[in-house]
Design an enzyme around this catalytic site. Sequence first.
Site, PDB file in Angstrom:
ATOM      1  N   VAL A 164      44.925  44.008  32.353  1.00  0.00           N
ATOM      2  CA  VAL A 164      44.538  45.403  32.571  1.00  0.00           C
ATOM      3  C   VAL A 164      45.795  46.220  32.875  1.00  0.00           C
ATOM      4  O   VAL A 164      46.012  47.294  32.309  1.00  0.00           O
ATOM      5  CB  VAL A 164      43.500  45.530  33.720  1.00  0.00           C
TER       6      VAL A 164
ATOM      7  N   GLU B 287      42.051  45.310  26.120  1.00  0.00           N
ATOM      8  CA  GLU B 287      43.089  44.360  26.551  1.00  0.00           C
ATOM      9  C   GLU B 287      43.018  43.055  25.753  1.00  0.00           C
ATOM     10  O   GLU B 287      42.031  42.794  25.044  1.00  0.00           O
ATOM     11  CB  GLU B 287      42.940  44.063  28.046  1.00  0.00           C
TER      12      GLU B 287
ATOM     13  N   LYS C 231      35.952  41.448  39.612  1.00  0.00           N
ATOM     14  CA  LYS C 231      35.313  40.146  39.516  1.00  0.00           C
ATOM     15  C   LYS C 231      34.876  39.643  40.889  1.00  0.00           C
ATOM     16  O   LYS C 231      35.596  39.779  41.864  1.00  0.00           O
ATOM     17  CB  LYS C 231      36.282  39.152  38.897  1.00  0.00           C
TER      18      LYS C 231
ATOM     19  N   ASP D 113      47.997  37.719  47.303  1.00  0.00           N
ATOM     20  CA  ASP D 113      47.618  37.776  45.892  1.00  0.00           C
ATOM     21  C   ASP D 113      46.762  39.019  45.650  1.00  0.00           C
ATOM     22  O   ASP D 113      45.551  39.035  45.871  1.00  0.00           O
ATOM     23  CB  ASP D 113      46.861  36.498  45.482  1.00  0.00           C
TER      24      ASP D 113
HETATM   25  N1  PSU Z   1      38.240  40.327  33.184  1.00  0.00           N
HETATM   26  C1  PSU Z   1      37.649  39.388  32.430  1.00  0.00           C
HETATM   27  N2  PSU Z   1      38.410  38.385  31.956  1.00  0.00           N
HETATM   28  C2  PSU Z   1      39.761  38.360  32.177  1.00  0.00           C
HETATM   29  C3  PSU Z   1      40.376  39.373  32.954  1.00  0.00           C
HETATM   30  C4  PSU Z   1      39.559  40.330  33.435  1.00  0.00           C
HETATM   31  O1  PSU Z   1      36.444  39.424  32.191  1.00  0.00           O
HETATM   32  O2  PSU Z   1      40.403  37.458  31.664  1.00  0.00           O
HETATM   33  C5  PSU Z   1      41.880  39.410  33.163  1.00  0.00           C
HETATM   34  C6  PSU Z   1      42.332  40.875  32.990  1.00  0.00           C
HETATM   35  O3  PSU Z   1      43.317  40.897  32.004  1.00  0.00           O
HETATM   36  C7  PSU Z   1      42.879  41.263  34.336  1.00  0.00           C
HETATM   37  C8  PSU Z   1      43.440  39.938  34.789  1.00  0.00           C
HETATM   38  O4  PSU Z   1      43.827  42.284  34.270  1.00  0.00           O
HETATM   39  O5  PSU Z   1      42.390  39.031  34.425  1.00  0.00           O
HETATM   40  C9  PSU Z   1      43.772  39.928  36.241  1.00  0.00           C
HETATM   41  O6  PSU Z   1      44.608  38.871  36.497  1.00  0.00           O
HETATM   42  P1  PSU Z   1      45.364  38.747  37.922  1.00  0.00           P
HETATM   43  O7  PSU Z   1      44.261  38.486  38.899  1.00  0.00           O
HETATM   44  O8  PSU Z   1      46.297  37.578  37.743  1.00  0.00           O
HETATM   45  O9  PSU Z   1      46.075  40.045  38.152  1.00  0.00           O
HETATM   46 MN    MN Z   2      47.495  37.586  41.148  1.00  0.00          MN
END
Ligand code: PSU
Ligand code: MN
Length: 311
Positions: free
Chosen positions: A106, A25, A159, A138
């Site tokens: 992702v 990604e 995470k 969210d």
């Molecule tokens: N994992 C990491 N760093 C990141 C992300 C994931 O170590 O920057 C990113 C990925 O691209 C994941 C996104 O899909 O954060 C998720 O964002 P959101 O919570 O807004 O869906």
């Molecule tokens: Mn989000």
Amino acid sequence: MKSYIEIHPDVQKAIKKHQPIVALESTIITHGMPYPENVKMAKRVESIIRHEGAVPATIAIINGIIKIGLSEDEIEYLAKAKDVIKVSKRDFGYVLSQKKDGATTVSGTMLAANMAGIKVFATGGIGGVHREGHITFDISRDLEELSEINVLVVCAGAKAILDLKLTLEYLETKGVEVLGYQTKELPAFYTKDSGLELDYLMKDAKDIASLMQAKWEVGLKGGILVANPIPDMYSMNREEIEDTIEKALQEAKEKGIHGKETTPFLLAKIKDLTKGDSLNANLELVYHNALIASKIAIEYERCIKNFKEDI
Ligand code: PSU
Ligand code: MN
């Protein structure tokens, strides 16, 4: 006809020859890490994959074109560029038609990898159900794409800034198989443990490849999540990181951070509060995921080939 997709010649060759490919990604480059660590990470990840005998395909949108595989110059360009849009499903139409630059999350990367027929993808951590997600709604689009697209994603768990328990529940509802790579516990990104048990421990890449084949051969739709713990020596202290996360979440709340800004904000804050330790852990877990994803991609190609010969 106007083409919105461009596949790098190395990746094109690999597709033609049925060589193993690992998608990567780009949000992690533009929004997940600062410059110049992001460039170092992006290049090193690709070289780990090549060294293992697979072909890397970093995915991003440049000037309105979905790129499956980036050149070194394109990686440098994205890593330095400002105003790159974080792209998940709902952003594609805008970014393509307005000829913008976009970094795929992702979810966005799964969609693009699938357009090119790539089945294995390595990342850091997936998005998931945020803490208090039942109030804020969210919930990352990543979970939806995992339920719909036939791509396997190797991550170091979700995470720790998220609600991991709710994330697992959501994945179960959506029918996503979550496999522990040589572990029965869900890793929590910065730490190898979370206290949450997984149903399936997979002992090696070969077993995972045959699971992919079985699931998709019978026509079941959807992704597979491989949770690969951060290597022991880089795993952070669980109480300390939990403390830091609480602080970062508190600040995000006070500042009214929401939507797609939340994850990048929290990652950057945690990096500052840990004086860079979290970034180091983040780098190491990504490298490890790339290695395991390569092994899985190689075994999967083997598995498919043997299956075709059998019938
Ligand atoms: N994992 C990491 N760093 C990141 C992300 C994931 O170590 O920057 C990113 C990925 O691209 C994941 C996104 O899909 O954060 C998720 O964002 P959101 O919570 O807004 O869906
Ligand atoms: Mn989000």
